[in-house]
Design an enzyme around this catalytic site. Sequence first.
Site, mmCIF file in Angstrom:
data_model
loop_
_atom_site.group_PDB
_atom_site.id
_atom_site.type_symbol
_atom_site.label_atom_id
_atom_site.label_comp_id
_atom_site.label_asym_id
_atom_site.label_seq_id
_atom_site.Cartn_x
_atom_site.Cartn_y
_atom_site.Cartn_z
ATOM 1 N N ASP A 66 3.408 9.432 -0.792
ATOM 2 C CA ASP A 66 2.289 8.603 -0.340
ATOM 3 C C ASP A 66 2.005 7.510 -1.366
ATOM 4 O OD1 ASP A 66 0.216 7.847 1.349
ATOM 5 O OD2 ASP A 66 -0.489 9.907 1.603
ATOM 6 N N HIS A 95 0.818 -1.218 0.000
ATOM 7 C CA HIS A 95 0.000 0.000 0.000
ATOM 8 C C HIS A 95 0.853 1.270 0.000
ATOM 9 C CE1 HIS A 95 -4.002 -1.916 0.744
ATOM 10 N NE2 HIS A 95 -3.180 -2.928 0.986
HETATM 11 O O1 F6P Z 1 -0.209 3.415 3.972
HETATM 12 C C1 F6P Z 1 -0.399 2.101 4.268
HETATM 13 C C2 F6P Z 1 -1.006 1.904 5.623
HETATM 14 O O2 F6P Z 1 -1.280 0.564 5.864
HETATM 15 C C3 F6P Z 1 -2.256 2.725 5.832
HETATM 16 O O3 F6P Z 1 -3.394 2.029 5.644
HETATM 17 C C4 F6P Z 1 -2.152 3.182 7.244
HETATM 18 O O4 F6P Z 1 -2.391 4.532 7.240
HETATM 19 C C5 F6P Z 1 -0.740 2.887 7.644
HETATM 20 O O5 F6P Z 1 -0.093 2.315 6.599
HETATM 21 C C6 F6P Z 1 -0.640 1.975 8.832
HETATM 22 O O6 F6P Z 1 -0.873 2.698 9.945
HETATM 23 P P1 F6P Z 1 -0.914 2.057 11.381
HETATM 24 O O7 F6P Z 1 0.507 1.958 11.843
HETATM 25 O O8 F6P Z 1 -1.689 3.023 12.178
HETATM 26 O O9 F6P Z 1 -1.584 0.747 11.253
#
Ligand code: F6P
Length: 483
Positions: free
Chosen positions: A364, A157
């Site tokens: 991002d 992602h």
């Molecule tokens: O960007 C990828 C991602 O999985 C998002 O969905 C999320 O914002 C982040 O990384 C993970 O965040 P967290 O550490 O709060 O799970």
Amino acid sequence: MNLVVVSNRVSRGKPNEPMTGGLAAALLPVVEKTGAIWVGSSGRVRDGNSKEPFAEVEALGAGALAMLDLPAAHYGGYYEGFANSALWPALHSRADLIRATHEDYASYREVNAFMARALLRFRKADSAFWIQDYHFLALGAELRDLGISQPIGFFLHTPWPARAVISGVPHHRALIEAMLAYDLIGFQTEEDCENFLSYVKNDLDLAVRDGVVISSSGRTRAAVFPIGIDPERFAQQATKAMTHPDVTRLRRSLNGEKLAIGVDRLDYSKGLGNRIKAFDRMWTIQPGLKRSVSLLQIATPSRGAIEAYGHLQSEIAKLVSDVNGAHGEVDWTPIRYLNKGFGQGVLAGFYRTAQVGVVTPLKDGMNLVAKEYVAAQNPADPGVLVLSKFAGAANELDAALLVNPHDIDGMARTIASAIAMPLAERRTRWEAMMAKLNSGTIQQWFADFIEALQDTHSVGDTALPEPRTMWPRRTADFAARYH
Ligand code: F6P
């Protein structure tokens, strides 16, 4: 086929649950509809013998959610350590912030191995596994070690950076070699996919033909699958949310003033500092915009135990207070700054209320807030999206006002022009962006990936598939099963 989806963070699908990032929000509707099993962390840890994974399983629409307590001894090294202090900064091209010990790496591998053992419980003869995100780069290899020969796909992602940057991650070679246990690896953009393949070719010295890596683990296809949202569902949520008490209070408080909105996790990749400086600059060079436009910035606290995040929290709070001190008046606050999360429904109403959406990350993977802001707009009077050219979403949403998030003066001028944009231009841009959202929905993303995973796995070692960087849209048959 029985699909097992794995991610660190999951969503329980409760209507007012504050959303904690793009991945969980995006996967929820597709898991609910397709009947997949979604396995992730419960957010709790468990002491003792981690050989016996404990999972709480509950229904989630037509599917199920299994939440696992992760091993206490390794959780910190895995989540705050290797995943978020080595991989996250590197993936976002912040090699200067990489901090991780070899123990952190060992914990990361332990948690990947623990998750693999836990997944055995959900395996059926016709299972396929779809692993999400940077927390589980090595999970495919662990599953193969346990004898799983079924299709295993992976989707990243986040962005994937240039070779020199990923090489700053301790144990990068072992990790990327482990990734070659996957049949299919999906990326958000062509650039991410090319960066990955360039590392594999040049640093691992492996042959790559038409996006397929040939290694001792077999063949791994790398391809691009830009993640989408469900624009129709989001638009409905936005319309419905206009009567929500929080949205009503926000609208009433504006008194004819225009609103710009930013919604982000409090993360250094999101460019919050530069965004606030851009608003400061805008009110300085165009004082006429004081009292006529304000910013609502929602910055949800995140990963607070990590040093870089603690610093960021105080840095942004100080910046906001300086700007409010400089431009504010007894009856006007330029920036409303909230450190809390909101449910997706309320956010949809906030987006529809705001005339400008500001999404200006330094880097991002995709940024689904950008897509949600567009989907939430009133077609008769849509707002304007100001979007960083370094967000994956900029590849599709090129009808937004694209900005360089390092150019504060340029952002200030672009935000001012967004506020002044005439209705006809707003509508033209919005319609172009909606067309993109409708042709790349989350349902299509899901179906395309699974179809490609099945194709890739069945091709196996016998032949190389036809060259394709982007998989074709799903077949009617397949769509019927996954919609
Ligand atoms: O960007 C990828 C991602 O999985 C998002 O969905 C999320 O914002 C982040 O990384 C993970 O965040 P967290 O550490 O709060 O799970």
